[in-house]
Design a protein around this motif. Structure first.
Motif, mmCIF file in Angstrom:
data_model
loop_
_atom_site.group_PDB
_atom_site.id
_atom_site.type_symbol
_atom_site.label_atom_id
_atom_site.label_comp_id
_atom_site.label_asym_id
_atom_site.label_seq_id
_atom_site.Cartn_x
_atom_site.Cartn_y
_atom_site.Cartn_z
ATOM 1 N N VAL A 181 29.942 -42.664 5.057
ATOM 2 C CA VAL A 181 29.081 -42.158 3.906
ATOM 3 C C VAL A 181 27.809 -42.325 4.161
ATOM 4 N N LEU A 182 27.095 -43.268 5.084
ATOM 5 C CA LEU A 182 25.811 -43.515 5.262
ATOM 6 C C LEU A 182 25.352 -42.593 6.273
ATOM 7 N N CYS A 183 26.160 -41.863 6.969
ATOM 8 C CA CYS A 183 25.690 -40.799 8.102
ATOM 9 C C CYS A 183 24.799 -39.822 7.619
ATOM 10 N N THR A 184 23.627 -39.596 8.265
ATOM 11 C CA THR A 184 22.633 -38.732 7.925
ATOM 12 C C THR A 184 22.643 -37.576 8.634
ATOM 13 N N GLY A 185 23.913 -37.139 9.552
ATOM 14 C CA GLY A 185 23.838 -36.074 10.024
ATOM 15 C C GLY A 185 24.282 -34.918 9.026
ATOM 16 N N ASP A 186 24.117 -33.667 9.615
ATOM 17 C CA ASP A 186 24.641 -32.516 8.793
ATOM 18 C C ASP A 186 26.188 -32.317 8.985
ATOM 19 N N HIS A 187 26.860 -32.081 8.004
ATOM 20 C CA HIS A 187 28.499 -32.119 8.244
ATOM 21 C C HIS A 187 28.792 -30.765 7.610
ATOM 22 N N PRO A 188 29.919 -30.005 8.111
ATOM 23 C CA PRO A 188 30.465 -28.692 7.518
ATOM 24 C C PRO A 188 30.912 -29.082 6.178
ATOM 25 N N PHE A 189 30.568 -28.002 5.186
ATOM 26 C CA PHE A 189 30.981 -28.311 3.788
ATOM 27 C C PHE A 189 31.145 -26.734 3.297
ATOM 28 N N ALA A 190 31.908 -26.386 2.198
ATOM 29 C CA ALA A 190 31.746 -25.413 1.461
ATOM 30 C C ALA A 190 31.881 -25.638 0.028
ATOM 31 N N THR A 191 31.375 -24.783 -0.752
ATOM 32 C CA THR A 191 31.467 -24.985 -2.291
ATOM 33 C C THR A 191 31.351 -23.819 -2.958
ATOM 34 N N VAL A 192 31.688 -23.761 -4.108
ATOM 35 C CA VAL A 192 31.523 -22.487 -4.947
ATOM 36 C C VAL A 192 31.328 -23.179 -6.416
ATOM 37 N N GLU A 193 29.869 -22.569 -6.788
ATOM 38 C CA GLU A 193 29.606 -23.329 -8.184
ATOM 39 C C GLU A 193 29.342 -21.890 -9.016
ATOM 40 N N ARG A 194 29.607 -21.914 -10.266
ATOM 41 C CA ARG A 194 29.226 -20.698 -11.269
ATOM 42 C C ARG A 194 27.844 -20.864 -12.203
ATOM 43 N N TYR A 195 27.170 -19.997 -11.987
ATOM 44 C CA TYR A 195 25.970 -19.928 -12.824
ATOM 45 C C TYR A 195 26.108 -18.843 -13.764
ATOM 46 N N GLY A 196 26.514 -18.999 -14.874
ATOM 47 C CA GLY A 196 26.869 -17.815 -15.892
ATOM 48 C C GLY A 196 27.831 -17.079 -15.323
ATOM 49 N N LEU B 258 36.449 -13.595 -4.518
ATOM 50 C CA LEU B 258 35.682 -13.512 -3.324
ATOM 51 C C LEU B 258 35.014 -14.648 -3.051
ATOM 52 N N ALA B 259 34.351 -15.153 -3.932
ATOM 53 C CA ALA B 259 33.726 -16.470 -3.575
ATOM 54 C C ALA B 259 34.538 -17.310 -3.254
ATOM 55 N N LEU B 260 35.680 -17.635 -3.595
ATOM 56 C CA LEU B 260 36.658 -18.595 -3.239
ATOM 57 C C LEU B 260 37.042 -18.417 -1.932
ATOM 58 N N ARG B 261 37.584 -17.257 -1.559
ATOM 59 C CA ARG B 261 38.031 -16.705 -0.399
ATOM 60 C C ARG B 261 36.897 -16.914 0.696
ATOM 61 N N GLU B 262 35.634 -16.767 0.337
ATOM 62 C CA GLU B 262 34.604 -16.807 1.522
ATOM 63 C C GLU B 262 34.525 -18.189 1.822
ATOM 64 N N ALA B 263 34.316 -19.136 0.750
ATOM 65 C CA ALA B 263 34.333 -20.493 0.966
ATOM 66 C C ALA B 263 35.445 -21.093 1.653
ATOM 67 N N ARG B 264 36.559 -20.888 1.591
ATOM 68 C CA ARG B 264 37.850 -21.482 2.142
ATOM 69 C C ARG B 264 37.802 -20.675 3.681
ATOM 70 N N SER B 265 37.638 -19.764 3.772
ATOM 71 C CA SER B 265 37.793 -18.945 5.119
ATOM 72 C C SER B 265 36.766 -19.667 6.092
ATOM 73 N N ARG B 266 35.567 -20.113 5.632
ATOM 74 C CA ARG B 266 34.358 -20.591 6.340
ATOM 75 C C ARG B 266 34.841 -22.015 6.569
ATOM 76 N N ILE B 267 35.509 -22.764 5.900
ATOM 77 C CA ILE B 267 35.673 -24.256 6.252
ATOM 78 C C ILE B 267 37.050 -24.547 6.514
ATOM 79 N N GLU B 268 37.866 -23.824 6.214
ATOM 80 C CA GLU B 268 39.386 -23.987 6.539
ATOM 81 C C GLU B 268 39.821 -22.961 7.924
#
Length: 102
Positions: free
Chosen positions: A46-61, A91-101
């Motif tokens: 958890v203390l590693c400062t390297g860039d790790h792969p991730f994906a997220t979907v957030e809702r703004y309004g 679409l947002a969920l599909r995009e995130a999942r396809s990029r990380i999984e």
């Protein structure tokens, strides 16, 4: 100004907001209404400062922001972050999942 208001104003100007980069200040000052998806690949500490792969979907309004960083060789990645603004939740969920999984 909220992220959703900024996106609405850009859309009203005829701008294609799907791959538009929102101002960093705006994203840091406005909390998402909810986070629908988050996955990170972090085999190191958890203390590693390297860039790790991730994906997220957030809702703004009424907008969904799908973003992340794709996998590379090894536990860290040098690939740039990607992002997608859309009103389409699926679409947002599909995009995130396809990029990380995928």
């Amino acid at each position: 100004m909220k992220v959703s208001q900024w996106l609405d104003s850009q859309e009203a100007l005829g701008v294609d907001v799907s791959r538009l980069a929102a101002p960093a200040r705006l994203l840091s000052e406005d909390e998402p209404d909810e986070t629908l998806y988050f996955k990170e690949i972090r085999p190191c500490s958890v203390l590693c400062t390297g860039d790790h792969p991730f994906a997220t979907v957030e809702r703004y309004g009424t907008w969904y922001y799908s973003r992340g960083r794709e996998k590379d060789k090894g536990p860290h990645t040098a690939k740039p972050q990607w992002g997608l603004f859309t009103r389409d939740r699926d679409l947002a969920l599909r995009e995130a999942r396809s990029r990380i999984e995928g």
